[in-house]
Each structure stands twice: as structure tokens, then as C-alpha cells.
Scaffold this motif. Structure first.
Motif, mmCIF file in Angstrom:
data_model
loop_
_atom_site.group_PDB
_atom_site.id
_atom_site.type_symbol
_atom_site.label_atom_id
_atom_site.label_comp_id
_atom_site.label_asym_id
_atom_site.label_seq_id
_atom_site.Cartn_x
_atom_site.Cartn_y
_atom_site.Cartn_z
ATOM 1 N N ARG A 52 1.865 2.870 8.761
ATOM 2 C CA ARG A 52 0.647 1.856 8.541
ATOM 3 C C ARG A 52 -0.432 1.791 7.885
ATOM 4 N N ALA A 53 -1.418 1.974 8.568
ATOM 5 C CA ALA A 53 -2.534 2.202 8.630
ATOM 6 C C ALA A 53 -2.956 2.931 7.742
ATOM 7 N N GLU A 54 -2.894 4.076 7.578
ATOM 8 C CA GLU A 54 -3.090 4.983 6.680
ATOM 9 C C GLU A 54 -2.950 4.759 6.153
ATOM 10 N N ARG A 55 -2.127 4.467 5.605
ATOM 11 C CA ARG A 55 -1.357 3.805 3.948
ATOM 12 C C ARG A 55 -1.221 2.604 3.709
ATOM 13 N N ALA A 56 -2.440 1.508 4.299
ATOM 14 C CA ALA A 56 -2.773 0.410 3.823
ATOM 15 C C ALA A 56 -4.436 0.717 3.625
ATOM 16 N N ALA A 57 -5.155 1.670 3.969
ATOM 17 C CA ALA A 57 -6.199 2.585 3.688
ATOM 18 C C ALA A 57 -6.477 3.206 2.700
ATOM 19 N N GLY A 58 -5.200 3.940 2.699
ATOM 20 C CA GLY A 58 -5.138 4.409 0.869
ATOM 21 C C GLY A 58 -4.171 3.329 -0.073
ATOM 22 N N GLN A 59 -3.782 2.165 0.114
ATOM 23 C CA GLN A 59 -4.103 1.770 -1.160
ATOM 24 C C GLN A 59 -5.336 0.938 -1.406
ATOM 25 N N ALA A 60 -6.024 1.124 -0.012
ATOM 26 C CA ALA A 60 -7.207 -0.582 -0.754
ATOM 27 C C ALA A 60 -8.247 0.962 -1.444
ATOM 28 N N ALA A 61 -8.016 2.300 -0.795
ATOM 29 C CA ALA A 61 -9.462 3.179 -1.177
ATOM 30 C C ALA A 61 -9.337 3.294 -2.775
ATOM 31 N N ASP A 62 -7.139 3.502 -3.304
ATOM 32 C CA ASP A 62 -7.271 3.773 -4.713
ATOM 33 C C ASP A 62 -7.457 1.894 -5.305
ATOM 34 N N SER A 63 -7.827 1.119 -4.912
ATOM 35 C CA SER A 63 -8.187 -0.472 -5.507
ATOM 36 C C SER A 63 -9.513 -0.757 -5.444
ATOM 37 N N THR A 64 -9.641 0.352 -4.524
ATOM 38 C CA THR A 64 -11.809 -0.298 -5.123
ATOM 39 C C THR A 64 -12.031 0.792 -5.823
#
Length: 78
Positions: A52-64
Motif C-alpha cells: 500500500r505504501a509503495e503504491r501510494a508513493a508511486g501515485q504521489a510521484a506520478d501526480s507531482t
């Protein structure tokens, strides 16, 4: 997002989750000759949190990483 059933064994092995095969007593199941894989629940929970943390970090990186309007662009509201 759920993990497809076919990927669970691979992820468990890759992440070091202990598992064993369990065959219940014949009277305990609808299909008595069926064995199931049982995973260490504590480690399985930890792995789920890591994923979950890896997915959230990946989504945050994609949005920024999304490019915004360029200076002087017609969509620039200044």
C-alpha cells in the motif's frame, strides 16, 4: 486495488512470507481432499502495508511529475 489470486504465491515468496499446505479433516470441508495454502498472518499484513505504501508513493510521484502550463502559455491565467 486487489492482488490477483494467481500472483499471491509469487508475492509471498518474494517478500518472505512463510506458508504451508494444510489439509483439514474430511468432515471440516465441503471438498475433503482439498488442501489450502496458509500464510503467516502477521507477515502477510506487513507485506500488505508495504505494498500500500509503495503504491501510494508511486501515485504521489506520478501526480507531482505532471507538467503544468508553460510560461506565457495561452492557458496561463496571469
Amino acid at each position: 486495488m486487489a492482488v490477483p489470486v494467481g500472483e499471491v504465491d509469487g508475492i509471498a515468496a518474494q517478500r518472505g512470507v512463510e506458508s504451508y499446505r494444510y489439509t483439514p479433516r474430511a468432515d471440516a470441508m465441503f471438498s475433503p481432499a482439498t488442501s489450502v495454502t496458509v500464510y503467516d498472518p502477521g507477515r502477510a499484513y506487513d507485506v500488505a502495508e508495504e505494498l500500500r505504501a509503495e503504491r501510494a508513493a508511486g501515485q504521489a510521484a506520478d501526480s507531482t511529475a505532471a507538467p503544468g502550463p508553460a510560461e506565457g502559455d495561452a492557458t496561463d491565467s496571469r
